[in-house]
Design a protein around this motif. Structure first.
Motif, PDB file in Angstrom:
ATOM      1  N   ARG A  53       0.943  -1.237  -0.037  1.00  7.32           N
ATOM      2  CA  ARG A  53       0.001   0.013  -0.026  1.00  7.32           C
ATOM      3  C   ARG A  53       0.822   1.312  -0.103  1.00  7.32           C
ATOM      4  N   ASP A  54       0.211   2.237  -0.685  1.00  7.77           N
ATOM      5  CA  ASP A  54       1.011   3.624  -0.706  1.00  7.77           C
ATOM      6  C   ASP A  54       1.179   4.101   0.890  1.00  7.77           C
ATOM      7  N   LEU A  55       2.499   4.431   1.433  1.00 10.88           N
ATOM      8  CA  LEU A  55       2.619   5.099   2.602  1.00 10.88           C
ATOM      9  C   LEU A  55       1.763   6.301   2.840  1.00 10.88           C
ATOM     10  N   GLU A  56       1.731   7.045   1.682  1.00  2.26           N
ATOM     11  CA  GLU A  56       1.266   8.530   1.683  1.00  2.26           C
ATOM     12  C   GLU A  56      -0.264   8.306   1.974  1.00  2.26           C
ATOM     13  N   GLU A  57      -1.083   7.281   1.501  1.00  2.00           N
ATOM     14  CA  GLU A  57      -2.544   7.089   1.706  1.00  2.00           C
ATOM     15  C   GLU A  57      -2.656   6.623   3.368  1.00  2.00           C
ATOM     16  N   VAL A  58      -1.665   5.750   3.598  1.00  3.96           N
ATOM     17  CA  VAL A  58      -1.494   5.430   5.066  1.00  3.96           C
ATOM     18  C   VAL A  58      -1.780   6.406   6.010  1.00  3.96           C
ATOM     19  N   ILE A  59      -0.704   7.552   5.691  1.00  9.35           N
ATOM     20  CA  ILE A  59      -0.150   8.620   6.725  1.00  9.35           C
ATOM     21  C   ILE A  59      -1.673   9.451   6.659  1.00  9.35           C
ATOM     22  N   ALA A  60      -2.514   9.827   5.251  1.00 10.11           N
ATOM     23  CA  ALA A  60      -3.472  10.602   5.231  1.00 10.11           C
ATOM     24  C   ALA A  60      -4.606  10.063   5.781  1.00 10.11           C
ATOM     25  N   SER A  61      -4.877   8.879   5.942  1.00  7.51           N
ATOM     26  CA  SER A  61      -5.886   8.153   6.785  1.00  7.51           C
ATOM     27  C   SER A  61      -5.746   8.157   8.226  1.00  7.51           C
ATOM     28  N   GLY A  62      -4.606   8.225   8.800  1.00  6.80           N
ATOM     29  CA  GLY A  62      -4.079   8.172  10.291  1.00  6.80           C
ATOM     30  C   GLY A  62      -4.096   6.657  10.668  1.00  6.80           C
ATOM     31  N   ARG A  63      -4.142   5.632   9.690  1.00 11.09           N
ATOM     32  CA  ARG A  63      -4.257   4.366  10.182  1.00 11.09           C
ATOM     33  C   ARG A  63      -2.764   4.173  10.683  1.00 11.09           C
ATOM     34  N   ARG A  64      -2.804   2.936  11.424  1.00  6.97           N
ATOM     35  CA  ARG A  64      -1.551   2.472  12.327  1.00  6.97           C
ATOM     36  C   ARG A  64      -1.312   1.248  11.296  1.00  6.97           C
ATOM     37  N   LEU A  65       0.137   1.201  11.393  1.00  6.45           N
ATOM     38  CA  LEU A  65       0.898  -0.323  10.513  1.00  6.45           C
ATOM     39  C   LEU A  65       1.250  -1.068  11.725  1.00  6.45           C
ATOM     40  N   SER A  66       1.031  -2.321  11.355  1.00  2.00           N
ATOM     41  CA  SER A  66       1.431  -3.385  12.321  1.00  2.00           C
ATOM     42  C   SER A  66       2.175  -4.597  11.535  1.00  2.00           C
ATOM     43  N   ALA A  67       2.872  -5.478  12.240  1.00  5.09           N
ATOM     44  CA  ALA A  67       3.628  -6.806  11.682  1.00  5.09           C
ATOM     45  C   ALA A  67       2.981  -7.263  10.408  1.00  5.09           C
ATOM     46  N   GLY A  68       3.568  -7.396   9.403  1.00  2.69           N
ATOM     47  CA  GLY A  68       3.188  -7.954   8.472  1.00  2.69           C
ATOM     48  C   GLY A  68       2.839  -7.083   7.057  1.00  2.69           C
ATOM     49  N   ASP A  69       2.546  -5.855   7.363  1.00  2.68           N
ATOM     50  CA  ASP A  69       1.939  -4.757   6.820  1.00  2.68           C
ATOM     51  C   ASP A  69       3.071  -4.514   5.441  1.00  2.68           C
ATOM     52  N   ARG A  70       2.708  -4.269   4.350  1.00  4.66           N
ATOM     53  CA  ARG A  70       3.644  -4.065   3.255  1.00  4.66           C
ATOM     54  C   ARG A  70       3.216  -2.716   2.684  1.00  4.66           C
ATOM     55  N   VAL A  71       4.254  -1.983   2.554  1.00  2.00           N
ATOM     56  CA  VAL A  71       3.962  -0.352   2.370  1.00  2.00           C
ATOM     57  C   VAL A  71       5.204  -0.010   1.194  1.00  2.00           C
ATOM     58  N   TYR A  72       4.674   0.935   0.408  1.00  2.00           N
ATOM     59  CA  TYR A  72       5.891   1.454  -0.270  1.00  2.00           C
ATOM     60  C   TYR A  72       5.844   3.123  -0.468  1.00  2.00           C
ATOM     61  N   ARG A  73       6.667   3.852  -0.700  1.00  2.00           N
ATOM     62  CA  ARG A  73       6.538   5.149  -0.773  1.00  2.00           C
ATOM     63  C   ARG A  73       7.450   5.705  -2.072  1.00  2.00           C
ATOM     64  N   GLN A  74       7.015   6.282  -2.982  1.00  2.00           N
ATOM     65  CA  GLN A  74       8.040   6.870  -4.130  1.00  2.00           C
ATOM     66  C   GLN A  74       8.293   8.432  -3.898  1.00  2.00           C
ATOM     67  N   HIS A  75       9.192   9.106  -4.737  1.00  2.00           N
ATOM     68  CA  HIS A  75       9.497  10.383  -4.372  1.00  2.00           C
ATOM     69  C   HIS A  75       9.833  10.831  -5.695  1.00  2.00           C
ATOM     70  N   MET A  76       9.005  11.708  -6.254  1.00  2.00           N
ATOM     71  CA  MET A  76       9.201  12.399  -7.741  1.00  2.00           C
ATOM     72  C   MET A  76       9.064  11.578  -8.763  1.00  2.00           C
ATOM     73  N   GLY A  77       8.704  10.191  -8.547  1.00  6.67           N
ATOM     74  CA  GLY A  77       8.464   9.205  -9.848  1.00  6.67           C
ATOM     75  C   GLY A  77       9.837   8.664 -10.099  1.00  6.67           C
ATOM     76  N   LYS A  78      10.869   8.851  -9.399  1.00  3.10           N
ATOM     77  CA  LYS A  78      12.249   8.292  -9.536  1.00  3.10           C
ATOM     78  C   LYS A  78      12.984   7.638  -8.573  1.00  3.10           C
ATOM     79  N   THR A  79      12.323   7.552  -7.460  1.00  6.37           N
ATOM     80  CA  THR A  79      12.940   7.037  -6.402  1.00  6.37           C
ATOM     81  C   THR A  79      11.720   6.074  -5.576  1.00  6.37           C
TER      82      THR A  79
END
Length: 465
Positions: A53-79
């Motif tokens: 899941r997109d970490l930005e969406e997790v942050i925006a929703s205020g949800r908490r992450l727990s063991a086993g969750d899989r997240v990604y974050r991109q920056h400027m489409g290049k990293t």
């Protein structure tokens, strides 16, 4: 200390099919993704299908992450950074695979288009360490984006389909090359001579006041096909890369020739390793960055704060945030800086020291240190960490070898290892051997690629490092 050839491990068609299948998947990836943006888009699509899941969406929703969750974050489409959250606190550290997804190439200048002698050309600026003479008389393609003032983004990809036109940089004919061939290799083709020929037909039915009619015809085509004008080049990122697909190399099909092995031959198995991984006690991370070929600078390079800031966001999303936890998470982490190494070339043995060279077919390459001359610019991993990595690979029957980048004082090179090392974490370089490194067409061994995958999987799954 000679290492065994990894092909011996895969006797029989069934075992070799694993190597060949993964190599074919990689070959297709390499053929289709020749820029950082293309790589990131590809990886995100695959990651989301695998449950990231997109970490930005997790942050925006205020949800908490727990063991086993899989997240990604991109920056400027290049990293891109991907994580599998572990059961331990992030402050106890992560297992990190880090690679780069930029490759040597040519970039269009901001005012690239001009006409000379009834020919239209694009002015370029080469990117990264290249032998400039290798880039002439090749079929070239244009990849990238054009950002318009209205906020829209126009994708450009010309030269890859069989029906597409290709482009190129011309060279001087041998009959008139007497003075050119007297120059040293670095000067045979100058950087300002790497201009790409793109057209020769003048615009039809135009006003007599139009003097540069070939250029005008190019602008007509761009307007009709892409809806852009000449000024839009000011906010464009167009990369000039070799045209065509990566190919099987050798009568035995044991190798792959393609553009961008450095460092996508490490980025792809790193990504594949975390995609297939399961949650562990330690958080697992795969970091795919831009700008390594020019010093890891800028907002999308390893020297930016993108990774550090992302780790801070992860801590805030998993537990009570304290700044000290971010520092502990980074310092307590262990990393493989997944970057390529120079393969021994029997055509050029004088620059290599045979006992400490990487060889095709002998597996994943570990470089305890890189740098140049007196290890300048090197990370130089600790002996203790080297021993741990040896144990992980040996326990998982990964074929591996050690190497340096050529003879002492012959040259040298660097990776992102020293930047990760700045956090105090344990880091070592670990990648795939490459022939023709930094040339338009590089070569790798399929079995080395597969051993890299196995090595990266074993590293991510290691409970104690």
């Amino acid at each position: 200390m000679e290492r065994k050839n990894a092909w011996e491990k895969y006797q029989g068609a069934k075992d070799q099919s694993l190597v060949m299948k993964f190599a074919e998947d990689y070959r297709r990836f390499l053929s289709a993704n020749k820029t950082e943006r293309e790589c990131v888009s590809y990886f995100i699509e695959k990651a989301e299908k695998a449950g990231f899941r997109d970490l930005e969406e997790v942050i925006a929703s205020g949800r908490r992450l727990s063991a086993g969750d899989r997240v990604y974050r991109q920056h400027m489409g290049k990293t891109l950074a991907l994580f599998i959250i572990g059961s331990q606190s992030l402050a106890q550290g992560m297992n990190i695979l880090g690679a780069h997804i930029d490759s040597p190439r040519m970039d269009l200048k901001q005012n690239p288009l001009y006409e000379d002698s009834d020919l239209a050309l694009l002015d370029t600026h080469y990117y990264g360490g290249v032998k400039k003479y290798q880039w002439v008389t090749l079929p070239l393609a244009l990849h990238g984006v054009i950002a318009k003032k209205d906020g829209s983004l126009v994708s450009v990809n010309i030269g890859e389909k069989p029906e597409d036109p290709v482009f190129g940089v011309s060279d001087l004919l041998i009959h008139l090359s007497a003075r050119q061939l007297e120059k040293p290799g670095a000067k045979v083709v100058e950087g300002e001579a790497l201009d790409v020929l793109i057209a020769s037909r003048p615009l039809e039915d135009c006003d007599d006041q139009v003097k540069e009619r070939v250029k005008a015809n190019v602008l007509r085509i761009l307007a009709e096909q892409y809806g852009v004008d000449e000024e839009d080049f000011l906010s464009a990122e167009i990369e000039v890369v070799p045209a065509g697909a990566a190919r099987d190399y050798g009568v035995d099909r044991s190798m792959i020739m393609g553009y961008g092995h450095d460092d996508r031959v490490c980025a792809y198995p790193s990504f594949a390793a975390i995609l297939a991984s399961k949650a562990q006690e330690r958080t697992q991370a795969c970091l795919l960055v831009d700008k390594e070929e020019i010093g890891s600078v800028g907002a999308t390079g390893m020297q930016s704060l993108f990774f550090e800031n992302t780790v801070a966001e992860l801590i805030a999303a998993t537990e009570d945030y304290e700044e000290i936890k971010t520092k502990r998470a980074l310092m307590n982490s262990m990393a493989l800086s997944s970057d390529v190494s120079a393969a021994f070339d029997p055509n050029y043995p004088d620059v290599m020291e045979k006992k400490n060279s990487a060889y095709f077919g002998r597996g994943l390459v570990i470089n305890k240190y890189t740098g140049a001359r007196g290890k300048s610019g090197s990370n130089d991993a600790s002996a203790e960490y080297m021993a741990r990595i040896r144990r992980i690979f040996d326990d998982n029957e990964v074929y591996w070898q050690t190497a340096e980048l050529g003879k002492v004082d012959q040259g040298g090179g660097g990776t992102i290892a020293y930047i990760l090392g700045n956090y105090g974490m344990e880091v070592i370089d670990s990648g795939v051997a490459v022939l023709n490194m930094h040339a338009p067409w590089e070569i790798v061994s399929k079995v080395d690629l597969y051993e890299a995958l196995l090595g990266y999987q074993a590293f991510l799954a290691a409970k104690e490092l």
